[in-house]
Design an enzyme around this catalytic site. Sequence first.
Site, PDB file in Angstrom:
ATOM      1  N   LEU A 128       0.834  -1.207   0.000  1.00  0.00           N
ATOM      2  CA  LEU A 128       0.000   0.000   0.000  1.00  0.00           C
ATOM      3  C   LEU A 128       0.870   1.258   0.000  1.00  0.00           C
ATOM      4  O   LEU A 128       0.693   2.141  -0.837  1.00  0.00           O
ATOM      5  CB  LEU A 128      -0.916  -0.017   1.239  1.00  0.00           C
ATOM      6  CG  LEU A 128      -1.881   1.156   1.386  1.00  0.00           C
ATOM      7  CD1 LEU A 128      -2.916   1.160   0.267  1.00  0.00           C
ATOM      8  CD2 LEU A 128      -2.599   1.103   2.745  1.00  0.00           C
ATOM      9  N   ILE A 160       7.867  -2.302   1.890  1.00  0.00           N
ATOM     10  CA  ILE A 160       7.062  -3.526   1.800  1.00  0.00           C
ATOM     11  C   ILE A 160       7.743  -4.686   2.530  1.00  0.00           C
ATOM     12  O   ILE A 160       8.809  -5.155   2.128  1.00  0.00           O
ATOM     13  CB  ILE A 160       6.778  -3.888   0.321  1.00  0.00           C
ATOM     14  CG1 ILE A 160       6.129  -2.691  -0.393  1.00  0.00           C
ATOM     15  CG2 ILE A 160       5.899  -5.139   0.244  1.00  0.00           C
ATOM     16  CD1 ILE A 160       4.901  -2.110   0.289  1.00  0.00           C
ATOM     17  N   THR A 161       7.074  -5.136   3.597  1.00  0.00           N
ATOM     18  CA  THR A 161       7.528  -6.310   4.340  1.00  0.00           C
ATOM     19  C   THR A 161       7.394  -7.532   3.426  1.00  0.00           C
ATOM     20  O   THR A 161       6.380  -7.681   2.749  1.00  0.00           O
ATOM     21  CB  THR A 161       6.662  -6.484   5.615  1.00  0.00           C
ATOM     22  OG1 THR A 161       6.805  -5.293   6.396  1.00  0.00           O
ATOM     23  CG2 THR A 161       7.089  -7.685   6.443  1.00  0.00           C
ATOM     24  N   GLY A 342      23.803  -0.132  32.862  1.00  0.00           N
ATOM     25  CA  GLY A 342      24.738  -0.206  31.730  1.00  0.00           C
ATOM     26  C   GLY A 342      24.555  -1.468  30.905  1.00  0.00           C
ATOM     27  O   GLY A 342      24.710  -1.453  29.679  1.00  0.00           O
ATOM     28  N   GLU A 365       1.430   0.088   9.983  1.00  0.00           N
ATOM     29  CA  GLU A 365      -0.025  -0.124   9.851  1.00  0.00           C
ATOM     30  C   GLU A 365      -0.825   1.054  10.412  1.00  0.00           C
ATOM     31  O   GLU A 365      -1.814   0.893  11.121  1.00  0.00           O
ATOM     32  CB  GLU A 365      -0.434  -1.461  10.476  1.00  0.00           C
ATOM     33  CG  GLU A 365       0.273  -2.590   9.737  1.00  0.00           C
ATOM     34  CD  GLU A 365      -0.355  -3.953   9.866  1.00  0.00           C
ATOM     35  OE1 GLU A 365      -1.506  -4.059  10.296  1.00  0.00           O
ATOM     36  OE2 GLU A 365       0.331  -4.917   9.489  1.00  0.00           O
TER      37      GLU A 365
END
Length: 382
Positions: A128, A160-161, A342, A365
Site C-alpha cells: 500500500l 514492503i515487508t 549499563g 499499519e
Amino acid sequence: MGVTVDRLLPSDEAYDLLDLTRELAGRELAARVDDYEARGEFPREVLRTLGRSGLLGLPYPEADGGAGQPYEVYLQVLEILAGHWLAVAEAVSVHTLACYPVFARGSDAQRKLLPDMLGGELLGAYCLSEPQGGSDAAHLTTRAARDREDWVVTGTKAWITHAGQADFYNVFCRTGGDGAAGISCLLADADTPGMLPQKPERTMGLRSSAPAQIVFDGARVHGDRLVGAEGGGFAIAMEALDAGRLGIAACAVGLAQAAVDYAAAYAREREQFGRPIAAFQGLGFLLADMATQVSAARALLLSAARLKDAGRPFSVEAAKAKLFATDAAMKVTTDAVQVLGGYGFVRDHPVERWFREAKVLQIVEGTNQIQRLVISRSLTRG
Ligand SMILES: Cc1cc2nc3c(=O)[nH]c(=O)nc-3n(C[C@H](O)[C@H](O)[C@H](O)COP(=O)(O)OP(=O)(O)OC[C@H]3O[C@@H](n4cnc5c(N)ncnc54)[C@H](O)[C@@H]3O)c2cc1C
C-alpha cells in the site's frame, strides 16, 4: 517468556495451541533470533515450520484451509511469538493481513489459492505505502492501465515487508480517477515480469525482516487477478488494516511482556548496596508500572478482538488498542533498559533489541497519530 501471564482462553483447544506455540517458539525461535538479526537474514524456513504447524492461517475458517480460531486466540499466539522474535511475529501478522483480500473478495479461481496461502506454502505481502506517502494512502500514485488481457502497473511501492521473499503481493494501485474510489487491488505473483523488489532498507530493528521498495516498471498482471471490484481496492485495504492493527498491538504486548519478565528476573538477581535491586522501592515501583501497562494493553487488545469475534464493529477499538499497546511497549522497553543499567545498553542482553524494535510498532499499519485521527473522528463526528 510470557509464562507469568494467567490467561483465560475460550476452549481447551486454545490452551493446547498456546502450549504448542510456546514449545515451538522455545525450540525454533529462541536459538536463532540473535544470529538472524545480526546477519539480517529473513527466516523463511522458520515461517515454513510455523505454516506446517498450522500457525499461518489461524483466524480463517477451516473450510478455506485455516485453523478456524477466534481472533482473540490468534492474537495471543502472536503475542508469544513476539516475545521470542518480533520479526517472526510481525511476519505472521503481515501474512495473515495479506491473505485477507483474497479471502474476503477473491474470485472462485483466486480462492483456490487459499489453502496454500493459509497453510503457509505461499507467503504474502501487502503493498500500500509509497515513497511519497504512507499515511495519506488514498492519494497513492502507482497506476495500472488495461492493455488487452493484462493490467500494466507502473510506480513504486515503499516499505514492503516480505518484498523479494513473498510468493504473492496485494498491490493497491490507481485504475481510475483521484482519491479512494480510483484504487483497485491486484494480486501479483512473485515472478510477475516488471515487478522489481529492491534491496532491503537498513533498519533500526527488525533486521531479519527489513522492508524494501518494489519498482513496478510496466509490470504485467493478468486481468483475472483483479481482487474484488474495480475501484473497490481502498475499502479492502482499510478492512485488512483494521484487523492487522490488532496483530501489531499483539506484537507490542508480547514484546513488552518479555521486557517485564526479563527486567524483573534481572532485578531479583542483581545486587547493589548489599541487596537485590528489586528490593529498592524505586525500582520495584518502576517494575509495577511496567507490568500494569502490559496488562492494560492486553485487556484493551482482547476486548477489541472479542468485538471482532462477535461480528460487531471494532475498528475504533482496534485503533485504541494499537495506540495504547505500542506506546506501552515503547515505554516498557525503555524502562527495561533502565532496570539493567549499563547492561541494558549492550547487546549481551535482549532488552537492547526490544527497545529498538518497539519503535517501529508505533509507525507501521498506520502511525499512532493516524490511530488518534481514527479515534478522534469517531468522537467528533458522532
Ligand atoms: C519496518 C516497516 C515495515 C512496513 N511494512 C509495510 C508493508 O508491508 N506494507 C505497506 O504498505 N507499508 C509498510 N510500512 C509503511 C508504514 O505503514 C508507513 O511507514 C506508515 O504508514 C507511515 O507512512 P510514512 O512513513 O510515509 O510517513 P508519513 O505519512 O510521511 O508521516 C510522517 C509523520 O507525519 C505524521 N502525520 C501524517 N499525517 C498526519 C495527520 N493527518 N495528522 C497528524 N500527523 C500526521 C505521521 O504520524 C508521521 O509521524 C512499513 C514501514 C516500516 C518502517
